[in-house]
Design an enzyme around this catalytic site. Sequence first.
Site, PDB file in Angstrom:
ATOM      1  N   LYS A   1       0.851  -1.195   0.000  1.00 44.75           N
ATOM      2  CA  LYS A   1       0.000   0.000   0.000  1.00 44.75           C
ATOM      3  C   LYS A   1       0.882   1.239   0.000  1.00 44.75           C
ATOM      4  CE  LYS A   1      -4.115  -1.893   2.270  1.00 44.75           C
ATOM      5  NZ  LYS A   1      -5.064  -1.733   3.412  1.00 44.75           N
TER       6      LYS A   1
ATOM      7  N   HIS B   1       0.501   7.141   2.622  1.00 47.32           N
ATOM      8  CA  HIS B   1      -0.375   8.297   2.455  1.00 47.32           C
ATOM      9  C   HIS B   1      -0.287   9.239   3.651  1.00 47.32           C
ATOM     10  CE1 HIS B   1      -3.346   6.553   5.212  1.00 47.32           C
ATOM     11  NE2 HIS B   1      -3.251   5.424   4.532  1.00 47.32           N
TER      12      HIS B   1
ATOM     13  N   HIS C   1      -0.312   8.402   7.399  1.00 49.78           N
ATOM     14  CA  HIS C   1       0.848   7.853   8.109  1.00 49.78           C
ATOM     15  C   HIS C   1       1.761   8.953   8.650  1.00 49.78           C
ATOM     16  CE1 HIS C   1      -0.054   4.306   5.423  1.00 49.78           C
ATOM     17  NE2 HIS C   1       0.010   3.734   6.611  1.00 49.78           N
TER      18      HIS C   1
END
Length: 569
Positions: free
Chosen positions: A130, A133, A136
């Site tokens: 993933k 983004h 985080h």
Amino acid sequence: MTTIATLLASTISSVWPDAEGLPVADEIRGLLAVPPDPAMGDYAFPCFRLAKPLRSAPPKIAEALCAAWKNEDTASVQPVNGYMNFFLNRANFAAGIMAELQEKKDRFGSGEEGKGKTVCLDYSSINIAKRFHIGHLSSTMLGHSLKRIFDFLGYETVGINHLGDWGTQFGKMVCAYKKWGKKEDVEERGIDAMTELYVRFHKEAETNPALEDEGRAWFKKIEDNDPEAMEIFRWFKEVTLKDAARVYDKLGVSFDSYAGESFYIDKTEPVIQALRDKNLLTESQGAQVVDLSEDNMPPCLIIKSDGTTIYATRDLAAALYRQNTYHFDKCLYVVAYQQDLHFRQIFRVLEKMDYPWAKGCVHVSFGMISFEGEALSTRKGNVVLLEDLLDQAVSKAREIIEEKSPNLENKDEVARQVGIGAVVYTDLSNNRIKDIDFRWDRALNFDGESGPYVQYTHARCCSVLRKAPDFSGVTPDWSALTDDEAQALLRLISRFPDVIREAAAKYEPSMITRAVTDIAQAYNKYYYEHRILDGEPAQAAARVALTDAAKTVIKTGLYLIGIEAPERM
């Protein structure tokens, strides 16, 4: 403030040598306050704290302490309505702060209280396959800042990126790759290619439910260490970490360990056996749980009804591993507040297992982040990728610098420092539990409470110092720093070491962000009110020394929250 606290503690014990329960210097330092009206003094001590142990009225205590005070060279005193008010000897105060700064230089505010102690910090914790983004950002920068703060106080620190690299979703990823993926595509586009495969898997599964079984079958192969499944799984991790490394590099963040969930799979059985040995496991609908009803919490699930472990089991194994490996005094989990119950359960289970070190496990929670007023949601596709945000911040900073300082050298490097700094400052500017709404107009405001504002103040200090003549042979006249603006700046600087310790004690880097912003504002006020390089050499030397002090503390504060300090802007 530290000097006054020490002297006041000595005065109190001299007046009441046999009294018990009196505050020590550290506690007194925390009780000293700045009066709202400067005419009432520079600091005030509330004698109400002494009323109970001395069995006396606060006004009488204040009068007795003022009568016994013998330190006029540090401050004169005055009793006012139960307070002991201190009026600093301003020249001596300035001399004392400058001497301490000269001694410690860029280590001003550091300490050795952490010597021989270890702090583990679990932060960032990205998910494999993933993209990194904006959600985080808080975990990453809070953890990074706390690591620097504890390092600064002498602790041994261990930064851990507890990767999300276990679960059925990885079987689905492998399944999708085997059906539709191409190695060249994943090598070239990385996580974007993997994300498309994952999305396609779920879309196809809507009309072909059998795919879910295939996904679970591939995850079972991962669990069984099947060579083909593990080769693809490890490759996905490598691609993810390579992608993440770019973002970490931009933020200046690094880790000592990337041990994620999968690392602890073979370490859960000893935990389960220990729970059995202590008779802590009970059956509930075919699952094995630890009953926490006495603590007003739901049971902590350890083994699911199908016999598999859950992330709580792996977190217990991780805590045991970290204690056995690093012998931590504290283990901080920098994770969003939604996981509050999970960590309360984990810590309580560790306590029930009779591990005394469990009290050193702390959940450092934080609020959510939105972007320009809009909530973010991965499922709805409303996601701001952190790398894109950082690149955009640098680009916007470059445009502003081009407009404000067209002749500046190294514009690209300064834009990088300012852009990244603006993002980090925004994240660490408020109490961590508060939600954050990231807005460009606030983040990149050179005139407001922002990263660029503080960085610009540092650059301004550097500019003054470059223009200053050589005062190395001149003894500064500290009486030149007795004006209100200089004293306000000196008080903030003198409190900086206490702020660092408060930030560590409360796991709150925003305290340092606030302090360094206050110092920047105080210096700018001083800068506009006084001609620093004018006058007698001894007076100019004192004002230049104050500028150097402000520069040093601003740079240290920015470093502690993970921001660089440009020397020219």
